[in-house]
Design an enzyme around this catalytic site. Structure first.
Site, mmCIF file in Angstrom:
data_model
loop_
_atom_site.group_PDB
_atom_site.id
_atom_site.type_symbol
_atom_site.label_atom_id
_atom_site.label_comp_id
_atom_site.label_asym_id
_atom_site.label_seq_id
_atom_site.Cartn_x
_atom_site.Cartn_y
_atom_site.Cartn_z
ATOM 1 N N GLU A 271 22.698 39.570 -62.358
ATOM 2 C CA GLU A 271 21.481 38.971 -62.997
ATOM 3 C C GLU A 271 20.635 39.945 -62.625
ATOM 4 O O GLU A 271 19.467 40.234 -63.538
ATOM 5 C CB GLU A 271 21.048 38.705 -61.303
ATOM 6 C CG GLU A 271 20.174 37.083 -61.648
ATOM 7 C CD GLU A 271 20.159 36.196 -62.889
ATOM 8 O OE1 GLU A 271 18.977 35.473 -62.996
ATOM 9 O OE2 GLU A 271 21.208 36.679 -63.615
ATOM 10 N N ASP A 272 19.989 40.921 -61.504
ATOM 11 C CA ASP A 272 18.620 41.551 -61.902
ATOM 12 C C ASP A 272 18.869 42.808 -61.831
ATOM 13 O O ASP A 272 17.359 43.452 -62.043
ATOM 14 C CB ASP A 272 18.284 41.524 -59.831
ATOM 15 C CG ASP A 272 17.638 40.242 -60.470
ATOM 16 O OD1 ASP A 272 17.847 38.884 -60.602
ATOM 17 O OD2 ASP A 272 17.949 39.776 -59.017
ATOM 18 N N ASP B 166 23.902 33.218 -49.467
ATOM 19 C CA ASP B 166 22.312 33.461 -50.440
ATOM 20 C C ASP B 166 21.542 32.836 -50.674
ATOM 21 O O ASP B 166 20.284 32.600 -50.126
ATOM 22 C CB ASP B 166 22.377 33.187 -51.939
ATOM 23 C CG ASP B 166 21.743 34.169 -53.062
ATOM 24 O OD1 ASP B 166 20.666 34.563 -52.413
ATOM 25 O OD2 ASP B 166 21.904 33.771 -53.952
ATOM 26 N N HIS C 161 18.440 41.527 -49.103
ATOM 27 C CA HIS C 161 18.706 40.439 -49.214
ATOM 28 C C HIS C 161 20.289 40.599 -49.497
ATOM 29 O O HIS C 161 20.752 39.444 -48.674
ATOM 30 C CB HIS C 161 17.867 39.901 -50.799
ATOM 31 C CG HIS C 161 18.600 38.403 -50.947
ATOM 32 N ND1 HIS C 161 18.578 37.339 -49.946
ATOM 33 C CD2 HIS C 161 19.528 38.524 -52.230
ATOM 34 C CE1 HIS C 161 19.298 36.616 -50.881
ATOM 35 N NE2 HIS C 161 19.809 36.973 -52.128
ATOM 36 N N HIS D 10 25.924 40.062 -55.387
ATOM 37 C CA HIS D 10 25.866 39.191 -55.963
ATOM 38 C C HIS D 10 24.414 39.341 -56.951
ATOM 39 O O HIS D 10 24.501 38.332 -58.158
ATOM 40 C CB HIS D 10 25.911 38.125 -54.859
ATOM 41 C CG HIS D 10 24.684 37.775 -54.107
ATOM 42 N ND1 HIS D 10 24.127 38.339 -53.068
ATOM 43 C CD2 HIS D 10 23.223 37.238 -54.412
ATOM 44 C CE1 HIS D 10 23.038 38.000 -52.775
ATOM 45 N NE2 HIS D 10 22.687 36.739 -53.764
ATOM 46 N N ASP D 11 23.993 39.694 -56.603
ATOM 47 C CA ASP D 11 22.667 39.354 -58.124
ATOM 48 C C ASP D 11 22.628 41.355 -58.396
ATOM 49 O O ASP D 11 21.808 40.669 -59.085
ATOM 50 C CB ASP D 11 21.382 39.989 -56.583
ATOM 51 C CG ASP D 11 20.698 39.077 -56.619
ATOM 52 O OD1 ASP D 11 21.101 38.170 -56.956
ATOM 53 O OD2 ASP D 11 20.032 38.373 -55.332
#
Length: 760
Positions: A76-77, A139, A48, A72-73
């Site tokens: 967050e993840d 995204d 992704h 970018h993730d």
């Protein structure tokens, strides 16, 4: 999966000075952090961010943006932290990743208040660095491309969110190709049957008109070349969602839509754009009203092009968009097309705003949006300001004003200045005085007519089309209502002070407000005027502060002379009354006073009384106690009569209801005047029970309305709104004589027109 060197090569294709070390480090870091994570499709999660980075390379963005796409993730993840990102990649990249992380946690289709706050955060992040928006759109685009792997319920929610927020934002930034793809994927999920019907028809058309498309492309290229214009012609079919919206807007069937084929004609200069128009209009017939020049007047998102629609071979309509290479690049990539991103430079907001009117306009709009006082204003302002197509109008001095479609002179006035909007009473459109409800069209010249004593009525909310105008109208209406409530509350307090023969200094006023749970004297008086604080608690707290308990207990004690005490009438629990013991009364009045008891029947005068009115009761022998508002003209005739005057007060005890009141006015005799009055009354949330009207001259009607209101504050709001309405004069509460006319069909011997709820 794309390899490291492949990603670097994609960036090198447009930026030879690519920072390979940065991209390689971001690639490895993100792959390690996401590790064995999987997506709903079963693919490695790292696919992704890698695809997001690839989309950003298609937009030709700078190295930092590509690195952010990979990272970018991570916060967050994974177990990555902001400080770690800052340390490895710099604070600039860390700030963008952190901004995207906060946005990832938003749920933009939750409750309205949460939605407003989440959208506010998103827009603030975008206003700090436009790359937040570009990475977020990339995204979202990849997520939409893989949405088929999500559960149906979540799929629908994400598609609706994309249609409501992200696709319009892409359009606002001029990224039309991305907007079309986001809309079409969302449309396919939200309206599958419509999507299937339209795409089937488009496939048929592509096969059916392939020769026509080829013929127009070839002939157009050759004709332009013959005149010395080197052009590149691209044929295309309109997107399914744009076709659907056109069908909905025009209320026509799919078969009736005739201009689904479009051509882009790319030439070398602005001069050649206009020469091309001449060649096209000479060769083919033009569809009237379909010529638009967005080169001389660009759209708000920097889009420039000349649009014209022709009738080509086989009488098939085709839309032509004529533009230069630079205009075509901006039309495709929007803000991402600006030279800033070609050299890998860092984001310079000043430079971006200078180069991109779209981003400068967005940041300016966001400043207004985030300064809103209420959730309702913010959401409405956002949806109206950010996501609307536009018309372009001019002031008499030639200033260009961009407004959303459906805008009126009211919106135009508020776009100039809030004070101009508040004092607007009329408008000249292209030299003619036209109603304020007139929808403006591109090219209109609008002159605003003002009155410094005017304030906007509440019913303008149904006319205004822009969030700025609606927010300003609400604010002005709230301020006017608060001022009226303040004046009424001040009057009530002063009456109490006068009755007790006392006064309040500043410290006592502050103490009274605090005792009633208000932050200050002004807020307390507004609450009194609005009926939120009743006279009983106000009187109780006032007595406490001024030491009036003994006097009040003495007044409240039952006494032998019923004319000297306070009583609640059993026949009506709405009132309390008192006759001062020393009142002078004639013989008949004394007889009536002797009969005054708990069972005395109560009647209300014809003009009606509403909570908040100062009341007077008139007591006569063998007659009910008749209650009048203090302003009643009937009291003038009784001034020297042999009747007893009873001091009557409201005793609502928290009960709510609607109370009749009669108002009178004079109206200009023109079509729509009655509808205008009805709308103004309805805008104040009042109800019309009955009306009587007569023509007093060829140009004017005298009108009497019986309405229902909650209290004096609402009635005052109705009267104020009507007084500000154009074409009305002499607006006031009706006299006793006028109030009596509401129940008869005859008026001075003339038959009147009478309307009631059964006849409407």
């Amino acid at each position: 999966m794309m390899r490291q060197y492949e990603l670097v090569e994609r960036v090198q294709a447009y930026n030879p000075n690519v920072d390979e070390q940065l991209l390689n480090k971001a690639y490895v870091y993100a792959m390690q952090k996401h590790g064995s994570q999987k997506r709903a499709s079963g693919d490695p999660y790292f696919n992704h961010p890698l695809e997001v980075a690839a989309i950003l390379t298609d937009l030709r963005l700078d190295d930092a943006s590509i690195a952010v796409g990979l990272l970018h993730d991570t916060i967050e993840d994974t177990d990555a932290t902001r400080s770690e990102i800052d340390q490895m990649f710099g604070s600039e990249i860390g700030a963008i990743v952190d901004g995207l992380t906060k946005i990832e946690r938003l749920n933009l289709v939750s409750r309205e208040e949460a939605q407003a706050e989440n959208l506010r955060k998103l827009l603030l992040a975008i206003s700090q660095d436009v790359r937040v928006l570009l990475v977020k759109l990339a995204d979202r685009l990849h997520n939409m491309r893989t949405l088929q792997y999500m559960p149906p319920e979540k799929r629908t929610r994400i598609a609706q969110e994309t249609m409501d927020i992200y696709a319009p934002l892409a359009g606002r930034m001029g990224m039309q190709d991305m907007r079309n793809e986001l809309e079409d994927i969302s449309f396919k999920i939200l309206q599958p049957e419509h999507y299937k019907a339209i795409t089937s028809r488009l496939a048929e058309m592509q096969s059916e008109y392939s020769e026509t498309i080829s013929s127009i492309s070839t002939e157009l290229t050759e004709r332009l070349a013959a005149t010395g214009i080197s052009a590149r012609v691209k044929a295309r079919l309109k997107s399914p969602f744009s076709i659907f919206t056109k069908i909905e807007r025009k209320q026509i069937a799919l078969e009736q839509l005739s201009d689904m084929i479009g051509f882009r004609v790319i030439v070398g200069s602005v001069e050649e754009c206009y020469r091309t128009v001449g060649v096209v209009h000479t060769k083919w017939k033009v569809v009237p009203g379909r010529f638009k020049d967005y080169i001389s007047v660009p759209k708000h998102n920097d889009y420039q092009s000349i649009h014209t629609t022709i009738v080509g071979p086989g009488r098939q309509r085709a839309e032509l968009q004529i533009r230069t290479e630079e205009m075509d690049r901006i039309a495709e990539f929007g803000i991402a097309a600006h030279a800033l991103y070609k050299d890998g430079a860092s984001a310079d907001l000043t430079r971006i705003e200078h180069e991109s009117h779209a981003y400068g306009s967005l940041r300016s709009t966001i400043e207004h949006l985030t300064a809103g006082n209420s959730t309702e204003d913010f959401l409405e302002y956002t949806r109206l300001e950010l996501f609307q197509d536009q018309v372009f109008c001019f002031t008499p001095r030639g200033r260009l004003i961009a407004l959303p479609r459906g805008a009126t002179p009211i919106d135009f006035a508020y776009a100039l200045h809030t004070d101009i909007g508040d004092t607007c009473v009329g408008a000249k459109i292209n030299g003619s005085i036209l109603p304020l409800v007139t929808h403006l069209r591109s090219g209109d010249e609008v002159e605003i007519i003002r009155d410094q004593n005017h304030m906007p009525p509440l019913n303008w909310l149904g006319i205004a089309a822009t969030g700025k105008a609606r927010a300003a109208i609400r604010r002005a209406v709230r301020q006017a209502a608060a001022q009226r409530a303040y004046a009424l509350g001040e009057h009530v307090l002063n009456m109490m002070l006068d009755r007790e023969g006392v006064s309040l200094d500043d410290s006592e006023s502050a103490a009274l407000a605090e005792a009633l749970g208000m932050p200050g004297k002004r807020e307390m008086l507004i609450a009194v005027g609005e009926g939120k604080i009743g006279s009983e608690p106000l009187g109780t707290e006032l007595a406490t502060i001024k030491g009036l308990h003994k006097r009040r207990r003495k007044l409240d004690l039952p006494v032998a002379d019923t004319a000297a005490g306070w009583f609640a009438l059993r026949s009506s629990d709405l009132f309390r009354f008192r006759v001062p013991g020393g009142q002078k009364a004639g013989p008949r009045a004394k007889t009536a006073l002797a009969q005054l008891d708990f069972h005395m029947p109560v009647a209300i005068s014809g003009e009606g009384v509403v909570p908040g009115d100062r009341l007077v009761g008139i007591l006569q022998p063998d007659a009910p106690l008749t209650i009048y508002p203090i302003h009643s003209d009937a009291l003038i005739d009784m001034h020297d009569s042999d009747v007893a005057w009873v001091d009557v007060r409201w005793n609502l005890s928290g009960r709510e209801g609607l109370y009749p009141a009669v108002i009178a006015m004079e109206s200009v005799n023109k079509p729509g005047s009655l509808a205008q009055i009805s709308s103004a009354i309805a805008a104040c949330d009042a109800n019309i029970n009955n009306l009587v009207m007569r023509m007093i001259s060829p140009d004017f009607h005298h009108m009497i309305f019986e309405i229902e209101v909650r209290d004096l504050a609402q009635l005052t709001d109705v009267l104020a709104t009507l007084k500000r309405s154009p074409g009305l004069s002499a607006v006031q509460r009706a006299s006793t004589r006028e109030a009596g006319m509401i129940s008869t069909l005859e008026w001075d011997g003339n038959v009147d027109r009478r309307h009631n709820d059964d006849q409407r």
